[in-house]
Write a protein that holds these residues in place. Structure first.
Motif, PDB file in Angstrom:
ATOM      1  N   ARG A 192      -8.079  -5.658  -3.229  1.00  0.00           N
ATOM      2  CA  ARG A 192      -7.035  -4.920  -2.494  1.00  0.00           C
ATOM      3  C   ARG A 192      -5.645  -5.462  -2.762  1.00  0.00           C
ATOM      4  O   ARG A 192      -4.712  -5.174  -2.035  1.00  0.00           O
ATOM      5  N   GLU A 211      -5.689   5.689 -14.523  1.00  0.00           N
ATOM      6  CA  GLU A 211      -5.742   4.321 -15.055  1.00  0.00           C
ATOM      7  C   GLU A 211      -7.149   3.735 -14.868  1.00  0.00           C
ATOM      8  O   GLU A 211      -7.722   3.166 -15.803  1.00  0.00           O
ATOM      9  N   ASN A 212      -7.709   3.906 -13.692  1.00  0.00           N
ATOM     10  CA  ASN A 212      -9.020   3.317 -13.421  1.00  0.00           C
ATOM     11  C   ASN A 212     -10.112   3.938 -14.297  1.00  0.00           C
ATOM     12  O   ASN A 212     -11.010   3.245 -14.775  1.00  0.00           O
ATOM     13  N   TYR A 253     -15.465   5.662   7.613  1.00  0.00           N
ATOM     14  CA  TYR A 253     -14.124   5.784   7.031  1.00  0.00           C
ATOM     15  C   TYR A 253     -13.340   6.913   7.697  1.00  0.00           C
ATOM     16  O   TYR A 253     -13.670   8.094   7.555  1.00  0.00           O
ATOM     17  N   PRO A 290     -12.947  -3.999  -5.797  1.00  0.00           N
ATOM     18  CA  PRO A 290     -12.915  -4.689  -7.095  1.00  0.00           C
ATOM     19  C   PRO A 290     -11.545  -5.283  -7.429  1.00  0.00           C
ATOM     20  O   PRO A 290     -11.458  -6.200  -8.234  1.00  0.00           O
TER      21      PRO A 290
END
Ligand code: NDP
Length: 282
Positions: free
Chosen positions: A198, A249-250, A54, A195
């Motif tokens: 995207r 939120e997640n 990444y 999840p």
């Protein structure tokens, strides 16, 4: 935030963690991404997923800066070795480099990123050596199907596979047919990556079902998606968010518990590529 046992490990891990692929690593957006990661940890999302791939190490560096000063034992840090580095010596070297970039002296789990043409026996032995040396607490794999998992289990001499990190979202549910049951049988945690697919869910067929269920819980559709994916023991999700608002939120998904009727309704609304014969009992 609900926590559950992570494969064979003694410790429990929260069902929602934090992904970091494509996390901004420069400028103001990087500062916000760091704040978001810390806020996520504060809210219980201590499972942070990264990889040497990444940003070519930049994501690991950013995480290192974000977690500086936090109690290490509280975190669950995961990174991955690229198949192109996954020879015996290469894996040992890649792990050292990841530890350095993250500014830590151990990983909670270290994964082979995908199968590729990797000499699996060598890589598994290197991962076991890293466990033995205390550089990683557990080992795992990613993007493995059942045949790959079987081969990896055979190649390991001492340590179990802690997790298989795989693509799992409402539009891509094929792992429900084979990988999830196999992982359940062999006590391997399933970690759902991408999840949210995207994407933006507001224009997809089936979204009304998510909205109805979200309203009933005082939740958002994304929270309902995460709750659905992690509806069974042994499954975790690692959405990536680079703002504090998204992370908050997640994290809220970790408290949403769906009942059987709601699970059936979502299953019916998102039948794409699910197991033939209906909803498997996860
Ligand atoms: P996700 O499904 O997590 O989607 C990420 C996107 O969703 C980003 O654009 C993000 O925006 C947005 N988003 C997140 N939360 C919210 C929210 N609450 N409201 C609105 N938008 C939101 O995709 P990823 O592919 O990133 O998957 C998650 C993680 O899984 C990766 O980051 C990585 O760690 C791992 N992964 C592993 C792979 C593997 O091969 N092992 C492959 C792919 C991913 P924003 O950034 O602006 O917050």
């Amino acid at each position: 935030m609900i926590e559950r046992p992570f494969g064979p490990l003694e410790r429990t891990v929260p069902i929602v963690g934090q992904g970091t692929w494509n996390t901004p690593t420069r400028g103001d957006r990087a500062d916000e991404a760091k704040r978001a990661l810390r806020r996520g940890v504060e809210l219980g999302m201590v499972h942070i997923d990264t990889a040497e791939m990444y940003g070519d190490g930049a994501s690991e560096r950013l995480i290192g800066e974000a977690i500086r000063g936090l109690p290490r034992e509280q975190l669950f840090l995961v990174s991955k070795v690229l198949p192109s580095n996954a020879s015996y010596e290469g894996t040992l070297r890649a792990c050292d480099a990841s530890l350095k970039r993250l500014g830590t002296d151990y990983l909670d789990c270290y994964l082979l990123h995908w199968r590729g043409g990797v000499p699996l026996g060598e890589t598994m032995r290197a991962l076991e050596r890293l466990v033995h040396d205390g550089k990683i607490r557990s080992l795992g794999v990613s993007n493995f199907d059942v045949d790959d998992l079987q081969e990896a289990r055979t190649a390991l001499e001492r340590d179990p596979i802690a997790c298989n990190q795989v693509l799992y979202h409402l539009g891509e549910r094929t792992i429900e047919a084979h990988e999830i049951p196999y992982c359940r049988e062999h006590q391997i945690a399933v970690v759902a990556y991408t999840p949210f697919g995207r994407g933006d869910w507001t224009d997809r067929a089936g979204v009304q079902t998510l909205e109805r269920i979200a309203r009933a819980h005082g939740a958002t559709t994304r929270q309902v998606i995460l709750a659905f994916l992690t509806r069974a023991d042994g499954i975790f999700a690692i959405p990536k968010a680079s703002t504090v608002a998204h992370v908050e939120e997640n994290a809220g998904a970790g408290d949403v518990q769906l009942d059987d009727e709601e699970i059936r309704a979502i299953d019916g609304a998102f039948p794409a590529r699910r197991r033939r014969g209906g909803l498997p009992s996860l």
